[in-house]
Design a protein around this motif. Structure first.
Motif, PDB file in Angstrom:
ATOM      1  N   GLN A 222       0.803  -1.222   0.000  1.00  0.00           N
ATOM      2  CA  GLN A 222       0.000   0.000   0.000  1.00  0.00           C
ATOM      3  C   GLN A 222       0.836   1.272   0.000  1.00  0.00           C
ATOM      4  O   GLN A 222       0.348   2.347  -0.328  1.00  0.00           O
ATOM      5  CB  GLN A 222      -0.987   0.013   1.175  1.00  0.00           C
ATOM      6  N   ASN A 223       2.119   1.147   0.379  1.00  0.00           N
ATOM      7  CA  ASN A 223       2.998   2.317   0.371  1.00  0.00           C
ATOM      8  C   ASN A 223       3.833   2.415  -0.899  1.00  0.00           C
ATOM      9  O   ASN A 223       4.675   3.308  -1.016  1.00  0.00           O
ATOM     10  CB  ASN A 223       3.902   2.324   1.601  1.00  0.00           C
ATOM     11  N   GLY A 224       3.583   1.487  -1.857  1.00  0.00           N
ATOM     12  CA  GLY A 224       4.242   1.663  -3.149  1.00  0.00           C
ATOM     13  C   GLY A 224       5.327   0.670  -3.479  1.00  0.00           C
ATOM     14  O   GLY A 224       6.228   0.966  -4.270  1.00  0.00           O
ATOM     15  N   ALA A 225       5.267  -0.537  -2.892  1.00  0.00           N
ATOM     16  CA  ALA A 225       6.258  -1.577  -3.195  1.00  0.00           C
ATOM     17  C   ALA A 225       6.280  -1.857  -4.702  1.00  0.00           C
ATOM     18  O   ALA A 225       5.269  -1.703  -5.356  1.00  0.00           O
ATOM     19  CB  ALA A 225       5.896  -2.869  -2.438  1.00  0.00           C
ATOM     20  N   PRO A 226       7.421  -2.266  -5.272  1.00  0.00           N
ATOM     21  CA  PRO A 226       8.688  -2.462  -4.585  1.00  0.00           C
ATOM     22  C   PRO A 226       9.526  -1.183  -4.481  1.00  0.00           C
ATOM     23  O   PRO A 226      10.452  -1.139  -3.681  1.00  0.00           O
ATOM     24  CB  PRO A 226       9.404  -3.496  -5.466  1.00  0.00           C
ATOM     25  N   MET A 227       9.210  -0.140  -5.277  1.00  0.00           N
ATOM     26  CA  MET A 227       9.944   1.117  -5.100  1.00  0.00           C
ATOM     27  C   MET A 227       9.088   2.295  -5.522  1.00  0.00           C
ATOM     28  O   MET A 227       8.301   2.200  -6.452  1.00  0.00           O
ATOM     29  CB  MET A 227      11.290   1.100  -5.824  1.00  0.00           C
ATOM     30  N   ARG A 228       9.239   3.388  -4.789  1.00  0.00           N
ATOM     31  CA  ARG A 228       8.425   4.573  -5.048  1.00  0.00           C
ATOM     32  C   ARG A 228       9.278   5.817  -4.783  1.00  0.00           C
ATOM     33  O   ARG A 228      10.250   5.775  -4.051  1.00  0.00           O
ATOM     34  CB  ARG A 228       7.179   4.572  -4.183  1.00  0.00           C
ATOM     35  N   LEU A 229       8.833   6.889  -5.429  1.00  0.00           N
ATOM     36  CA  LEU A 229       9.531   8.150  -5.284  1.00  0.00           C
ATOM     37  C   LEU A 229       9.088   8.849  -4.006  1.00  0.00           C
ATOM     38  O   LEU A 229       7.941   8.684  -3.574  1.00  0.00           O
ATOM     39  CB  LEU A 229       9.111   9.006  -6.476  1.00  0.00           C
ATOM     40  N   VAL A 230       9.995   9.640  -3.401  1.00  0.00           N
ATOM     41  CA  VAL A 230       9.610  10.527  -2.297  1.00  0.00           C
ATOM     42  C   VAL A 230      10.264  11.881  -2.580  1.00  0.00           C
ATOM     43  O   VAL A 230      11.493  11.983  -2.640  1.00  0.00           O
ATOM     44  CB  VAL A 230      10.077   9.976  -0.929  1.00  0.00           C
ATOM     45  N   VAL A 231       9.425  12.882  -2.814  1.00  0.00           N
ATOM     46  CA  VAL A 231       9.907  14.230  -3.152  1.00  0.00           C
ATOM     47  C   VAL A 231       9.341  15.168  -2.086  1.00  0.00           C
ATOM     48  O   VAL A 231       8.250  15.698  -2.234  1.00  0.00           O
ATOM     49  CB  VAL A 231       9.453  14.659  -4.565  1.00  0.00           C
ATOM     50  N   PRO A 232      10.080  15.359  -0.975  1.00  0.00           N
ATOM     51  CA  PRO A 232       9.458  15.924   0.225  1.00  0.00           C
ATOM     52  C   PRO A 232       9.037  17.385   0.129  1.00  0.00           C
ATOM     53  O   PRO A 232       8.235  17.823   0.950  1.00  0.00           O
ATOM     54  CB  PRO A 232      10.543  15.742   1.292  1.00  0.00           C
ATOM     55  N   TRP A 233       9.557  18.151  -0.825  1.00  0.00           N
ATOM     56  CA  TRP A 233       9.160  19.562  -0.903  1.00  0.00           C
ATOM     57  C   TRP A 233       7.942  19.764  -1.820  1.00  0.00           C
ATOM     58  O   TRP A 233       7.477  20.868  -2.007  1.00  0.00           O
ATOM     59  CB  TRP A 233      10.322  20.439  -1.360  1.00  0.00           C
ATOM     60  N   LYS A 234       7.429  18.678  -2.363  1.00  0.00           N
ATOM     61  CA  LYS A 234       6.279  18.749  -3.270  1.00  0.00           C
ATOM     62  C   LYS A 234       5.076  18.035  -2.659  1.00  0.00           C
ATOM     63  O   LYS A 234       5.238  17.179  -1.788  1.00  0.00           O
ATOM     64  CB  LYS A 234       6.622  18.084  -4.605  1.00  0.00           C
ATOM     65  N   TYR A 235       3.881  18.379  -3.126  1.00  0.00           N
ATOM     66  CA  TYR A 235       2.700  17.680  -2.655  1.00  0.00           C
ATOM     67  C   TYR A 235       2.853  16.178  -2.927  1.00  0.00           C
ATOM     68  O   TYR A 235       3.478  15.764  -3.915  1.00  0.00           O
ATOM     69  CB  TYR A 235       1.443  18.242  -3.336  1.00  0.00           C
ATOM     70  N   GLY A 236       2.221  15.401  -2.038  1.00  0.00           N
ATOM     71  CA  GLY A 236       2.414  13.958  -2.041  1.00  0.00           C
ATOM     72  C   GLY A 236       2.134  13.281  -3.360  1.00  0.00           C
ATOM     73  O   GLY A 236       2.702  12.220  -3.654  1.00  0.00           O
ATOM     74  N   PHE A 237       1.268  13.860  -4.209  1.00  0.00           N
ATOM     75  CA  PHE A 237       0.921  13.137  -5.443  1.00  0.00           C
ATOM     76  C   PHE A 237       2.092  13.024  -6.406  1.00  0.00           C
ATOM     77  O   PHE A 237       2.076  12.204  -7.325  1.00  0.00           O
ATOM     78  CB  PHE A 237      -0.338  13.719  -6.119  1.00  0.00           C
ATOM     79  N   LYS A 238       3.162  13.863  -6.193  1.00  0.00           N
ATOM     80  CA  LYS A 238       4.346  13.724  -7.049  1.00  0.00           C
ATOM     81  C   LYS A 238       5.145  12.457  -6.684  1.00  0.00           C
ATOM     82  O   LYS A 238       5.940  11.986  -7.483  1.00  0.00           O
ATOM     83  CB  LYS A 238       5.274  14.935  -6.892  1.00  0.00           C
ATOM     84  N   SER A 239       4.932  11.950  -5.465  1.00  0.00           N
ATOM     85  CA  SER A 239       5.711  10.807  -4.978  1.00  0.00           C
ATOM     86  C   SER A 239       5.078   9.506  -5.463  1.00  0.00           C
ATOM     87  O   SER A 239       4.436   8.758  -4.717  1.00  0.00           O
ATOM     88  CB  SER A 239       5.808  10.854  -3.450  1.00  0.00           C
ATOM     89  N   ILE A 240       5.287   9.218  -6.719  1.00  0.00           N
ATOM     90  CA  ILE A 240       4.622   8.103  -7.420  1.00  0.00           C
ATOM     91  C   ILE A 240       5.069   6.745  -6.861  1.00  0.00           C
ATOM     92  O   ILE A 240       6.250   6.535  -6.576  1.00  0.00           O
ATOM     93  CB  ILE A 240       4.884   8.224  -8.946  1.00  0.00           C
ATOM     94  N   LYS A 241       4.087   5.858  -6.762  1.00  0.00           N
ATOM     95  CA  LYS A 241       4.322   4.535  -6.177  1.00  0.00           C
ATOM     96  C   LYS A 241       4.529   3.456  -7.249  1.00  0.00           C
ATOM     97  O   LYS A 241       4.123   3.625  -8.397  1.00  0.00           O
ATOM     98  CB  LYS A 241       3.102   4.140  -5.338  1.00  0.00           C
ATOM     99  N   THR A 242       5.099   2.338  -6.814  1.00  0.00           N
ATOM    100  CA  THR A 242       5.128   1.101  -7.597  1.00  0.00           C
ATOM    101  C   THR A 242       5.603   1.371  -9.037  1.00  0.00           C
ATOM    102  O   THR A 242       4.902   1.128 -10.023  1.00  0.00           O
ATOM    103  CB  THR A 242       3.728   0.422  -7.537  1.00  0.00           C
ATOM    104  N   ILE A 243       6.826   1.870  -9.128  1.00  0.00           N
ATOM    105  CA  ILE A 243       7.387   2.334 -10.409  1.00  0.00           C
ATOM    106  C   ILE A 243       7.895   1.159 -11.240  1.00  0.00           C
ATOM    107  O   ILE A 243       8.644   0.311 -10.734  1.00  0.00           O
ATOM    108  CB  ILE A 243       8.546   3.319 -10.125  1.00  0.00           C
ATOM    109  N   ASN A 244       7.505   1.130 -12.522  1.00  0.00           N
ATOM    110  CA  ASN A 244       8.073   0.100 -13.409  1.00  0.00           C
ATOM    111  C   ASN A 244       8.627   0.693 -14.709  1.00  0.00           C
ATOM    112  O   ASN A 244       9.008  -0.059 -15.591  1.00  0.00           O
ATOM    113  CB  ASN A 244       7.071  -1.027 -13.691  1.00  0.00           C
ATOM    114  N   ALA A 245       8.666   2.041 -14.785  1.00  0.00           N
ATOM    115  CA  ALA A 245       9.296   2.648 -15.970  1.00  0.00           C
ATOM    116  C   ALA A 245       9.833   4.031 -15.642  1.00  0.00           C
ATOM    117  O   ALA A 245       9.194   4.806 -14.919  1.00  0.00           O
ATOM    118  CB  ALA A 245       8.292   2.734 -17.120  1.00  0.00           C
ATOM    119  N   ILE A 246      11.031   4.291 -16.204  1.00  0.00           N
ATOM    120  CA  ILE A 246      11.704   5.587 -16.040  1.00  0.00           C
ATOM    121  C   ILE A 246      12.112   6.035 -17.438  1.00  0.00           C
ATOM    122  O   ILE A 246      12.760   5.272 -18.166  1.00  0.00           O
ATOM    123  CB  ILE A 246      12.956   5.445 -15.137  1.00  0.00           C
TER     124      ILE A 246
END
Ligand code: MTE
Length: 322
Positions: A222-246
């Motif tokens: 639920q917190n975005g496994a296996p990897m997610r972004l955390v961008v603390p100076w931005k609103y939470g929606f920028k911190s995308i969860k469960t990333i499979n493409a860059i």
């Protein structure tokens, strides 16, 4: 005992918000002391002292000077009050339904303006990186906040391995698209998959973080496994969860929330108490976990990280580029 009526109590006698927060942190530390963990690092202490915590414990996690010196929210707050629309729009939906997500094996596609594109196995993505704990405040655009002890590594260290070229002005991130595993994707709340993006300068800022854990353990789904972004100076929606493409790109990516409601959610989404959401104020925030009549806290510019990031936006009109 002298009982005074409310109006006679001077405002200076009412616990200030700062004292309240200090007391919370004191109580948390006292709890650790009682558990015999007073001298332990926050990672070990938090893991060992929270009876509700589950998931594989991550080893060799160092502390970071970039962490806030504040007591984190409880394991329960962090893992049951979530936004992850792929599993529903209720705050408890992700913790109830994200068990259907399978995060091993996992691949991440890297593409665009870089010299090392490819399909990478998660293990190869993660193995070179030493893990550190970053205690950050997460400020949601919905005007609430939490303090979360993430575990991961600097985003810049990962991105540099793919050798972005001089045309890589932005980085786009994508969440898995699989309505079988993510039933919320059957509803057209957003144009799935969830997409987010940063300028390359933002992505390379030392605060931008790739999280693989929380509270010293592997990220719960639920917190975005296996990897997610955390961008603390931005609103939470920028911190995308469960990333499979860059994807490295020359042009600014069209992000999911901006595409869905461009007047409400901008590309930059920097935390800014002076620019309100069209439907609510952003001047203050509700502190999750502090009760029904919780004190609100004043929202800080860039969520308190102005010193580290304000230079990224010099000359930019933050009212127009919200
Ligand atoms: N990432 C995806 N893929 N889907 C989402 O719905 N919600 C965002 C962000 N990342 C979201 C997402 C929002 S609005 C917030 S506030 C944070 O995740 C919440 O992170 P947390 O649930 O770990 O606290």
């Amino acid at each position: 005992m002298l009982i005074r009526k409310a109006p006679q109590i001077k405002s200076s006698e009412i616990t200030s918000e700062a004292d309240y927060l200090d007391r919370r942190s004191f109580l948390a530390k006292a709890g650790l002391a009682a558990a015999g963990l007073a001298g332990a690092s926050p990672v070990i202490a938090a893991v060992a002292s929270d009876p509700g915590a589950s998931g594989r414990v991550l080893e060799n996690v160092s502390e970071s000077p970039l962490s806030l010196d504040e007591a984190p929210n409880s394991w329960r707050d962090v893992t049951t009050y979530n936004n992850f629309y792929e599993f529903g729009t209720g705050k408890e939906d992700p913790s109830r339904y994200a068990g259907s997500l399978v995060t091993r094996p996992w691949q991440v596609k890297v593409s665009g303006e870089c010299d090392q594109p490819g399909d990478y196995n998660l293990e190869d993505i993660l193995s070179p990186h030493a893990l550190e704990e970053r205690v950050y405040r997460l400020r949601c655009v919905e005007a609430w906040s939490m303090v979360i002890p993430w575990v991961g590594f600097p985003l810049a260290d990962l991105l540099k391995r793919f050798q972005p070229n001089s045309d890589a002005r932005f980085v786009r991130f994508r969440t898995l698209y699989d309505p079988g595993q993510m039933p919320g994707q059957r509803r057209r709340i957003l144009d799935w998959p969830y997409v987010e993006g940063l300028t390359i300068e933002e992505a390379m800022n030392p605060l931008a973080f790739m999280a693989v854990g929380v509270y010293g353990r592997e990220l719960p789904n639920q917190n975005g496994a296996p990897m997610r972004l955390v961008v603390p100076w931005k609103y939470g929606f920028k911190s995308i969860k469960t990333i499979n493409a860059i994807h490295f790109t020359r042009t600014r990516p069209r992000t999911s929330w901006e595409a869905s409601a461009p007047r409400e959610y901008g590309f930059y989404a920097n935390v800014n108490p002076n620019v309100d959401h069209p439907r609510w104020s952003q001047a203050s925030e509700r502190i999750i976990g502090s009760g029904l009549f919780a004190p609100r806290r004043k929202t800080e510019m860039f969520n308190g990280y102005a010193e580290q990031v304000a230079h990224l936006y010099q000359g930019l009109d933050l009212r127009r580029n919200f």
